[in-house]
Design a protein around this motif. Structure first.
Motif, PDB file in Angstrom:
ATOM      1  N   ASP A  29       0.835  -1.204   0.000  1.00 34.87           N
ATOM      2  CA  ASP A  29       0.000   0.000   0.000  1.00 34.87           C
ATOM      3  C   ASP A  29       0.870   1.254   0.000  1.00 34.87           C
ATOM      4  O   ASP A  29       0.433   2.314   0.419  1.00 34.87           O
ATOM      5  N   LYS A  80      -0.741   2.744  -3.432  1.00 30.93           N
ATOM      6  CA  LYS A  80      -2.216   2.788  -3.553  1.00 30.93           C
ATOM      7  C   LYS A  80      -2.809   2.595  -2.169  1.00 30.93           C
ATOM      8  O   LYS A  80      -2.179   1.975  -1.303  1.00 30.93           O
ATOM      9  N   THR A 139      -8.325   0.267  -1.572  1.00 35.08           N
ATOM     10  CA  THR A 139      -8.348  -0.199  -2.969  1.00 35.08           C
ATOM     11  C   THR A 139      -7.943  -1.666  -3.033  1.00 35.08           C
ATOM     12  O   THR A 139      -8.531  -2.469  -3.775  1.00 35.08           O
ATOM     13  N   ARG A 150     -10.208  -4.824  -4.419  1.00 33.86           N
ATOM     14  CA  ARG A 150      -9.762  -5.696  -5.514  1.00 33.86           C
ATOM     15  C   ARG A 150      -9.712  -7.158  -5.067  1.00 33.86           C
ATOM     16  O   ARG A 150     -10.048  -8.057  -5.838  1.00 33.86           O
TER      17      ARG A 150
END
Ligand SMILES: C[S@@+](CC[C@H](N)C(=O)[O-])C[C@H]1O[C@@H](n2cnc3c(N)ncnc32)[C@H](O)[C@@H]1O
Length: 255
Positions: free
Chosen positions: A139, A142, A146, A150
Motif C-alpha cells: 500500500d 495505492k 483499494t 480488488r
C-alpha cells in the motif's frame, strides 16, 4: 544523439530462467541501472559500468537511465522477474510521460522476463491453469481500501489470486488481513501456495489451506498464490502434492 534504453528482467533468480533476448541486451549495453541484488545477477565485462540504487528509488533511477540514454549511451535498466510486472518498465514509462520531450526520441526496448508467479506456479503444478489475476499487496503506491476492494472482487469473480509484495518490515499486517478478508468469500479448504525465492538456492515452497494459512510463512521474497474454489490438490505417495486449476469451469464462484 539519442541512444538506446533496454529494460530487462533477470527472471526470478535462477540464471537458466533469464531469456536469451535479455542476455543479448546485457551484452550490447554499456551502462546498467538497477537495484544492487538484481545487478549482482549479471556477469558484466570490465568495460561495462553499473549504477546500483535502493529498491525504493525507481523514478530517480529511471530518470538517470533516460538521461544517460539521451546522451547517446546504450543503457540497460534491470528488474527482477519481468520488468513490466510491478517493476521498472512502468517507472521508465512514467518518467518519459512526465519528462523532457527529448526522452520520447530514445529507442526504448522493453524485453519480457519470467515473472515470480509463473516460477512459483510451475513448482507446484498448474494453479494458474484457468483465469487468474495478480495484485501487489503493497500500500505504498495505492490505498489499502483499494487493495481490499480488488481482493473481494477477485474472490467473488472466481479468480486465482497471485499476491506480490505480500509482507515487509514496514508492512507486517497486510497479508494476515488479506487472508481474513478472503476467508469471508472462499472455502477454508482453498489451497494457498507460499513460493519463496523460487528458482534460487534458498527456495522454500509450501501449501496450506486458506483456513489455516499463516501469514508468517511469507517474507518479502515470497509470491503467494491463493486458489479459487476450483483449484484442486492431488496427493501423492512420497512426493509433493500437485496443485492445479482445471482448464474448464464448472460455473462456481462469480457466475
Ligand atoms: C517489486 S516486485 C517485483 C516483481 C518482479 N518484477 C517479477 O516479475 O517477478 C517484488 C515481489 O516479487 C515477488 N518475487 C520476486 N522474485 C521472487 C521469487 N524468486 N520467488 C517468489 N517471489 C518472488 C515477491 O512477491 C516480491 O515481494
Amino acid at each position: 544523439m539519442s541512444g538506446r534504453l533496454f529494460v530487462i528482467g533477470t527472471g526470478p533468480g535462477n540464471p537458466d530462467q533469464m531469456t536469451p533476448e535479455a542476455l543479448a541486451a546485457v551484452s550490447e549495453a554499456t551502462v546498467f541501472f538497477g537495484y544492487g541484488p538484481y545487478l549482482d545477477r549479471l556477469s558484466l565485462r570490465p568495460d561495462q559500468t553499473r549504477q546500483a540504487s535502493d529498491n525504493r528509488e525507481e523514478l530517480d533511477r529511471a530518470g538517470a537511465a533516460l538521461r544517460a540514454a539521451s546522451k547517446g549511451s546504450v543503457v540497460c535498466v534491470v528488474s527482477g522477474g519481468d520488468p513490466g510486472v510491478f517493476a521498472m518498465a512502468a517507472a521508465v514509462c512514467e518518467a518519459i510521460d512526465n519528462g523532457p520531450d527529448e526522452w520520447r526520441d530514445i529507442d526504448l526496448v522493453i524485453l519480457p522476463g519470467i515473472t515470480a508467479m509463473l516460477a512459483v506456479a510451475a513448482r507446484v503444478g498448474a494453479p494458474l491453469g484457468h483465469d487468474f489475476c495478480a495484485i501487489s499487496l503493497s500500500d505504498n503506491l495505492k490505498p489499502w481500501a483499494t487493495i481490499e476492494k480488488r481482493l473481494r472482487a477477485a474472490a467473488e469473480g472466481g479468480f486465482v489470486i497471485a499476491l506480490y509484495n505480500p509482507i515487509s518490515k514496514a508492512r507486517p499486517w497486510q497479508l494476515g488481513k488479506a487472508f481474513e478478508l478472503l476467508r469471508g468469500h472462499l472455502p477454508e479448504t482453498v489451497p494457498v501456495i507460499f513460493g519463496r525465492a523460487a528458482g534460487r538456492p534458498d527456495e522454500r515452497i509450501s501449501v496450506q489451506p486458506l483456513g489455516a494459512a499463516d501469514a508468517a510463512t511469507a517474507d518479502m521474497a515470497t509470491c503467494v498464490i491463493i486458489g479459487s474454489v476450483e483449484t484442486r490438490v492431488i496427493g501423492r505417495n512420497g512426493k509433493a502434492d500437485i496443485v492445479y486449476t482445471p482448464r474448464f469451469s464448472l460455473g462456481g464462484a462469480g457466475d
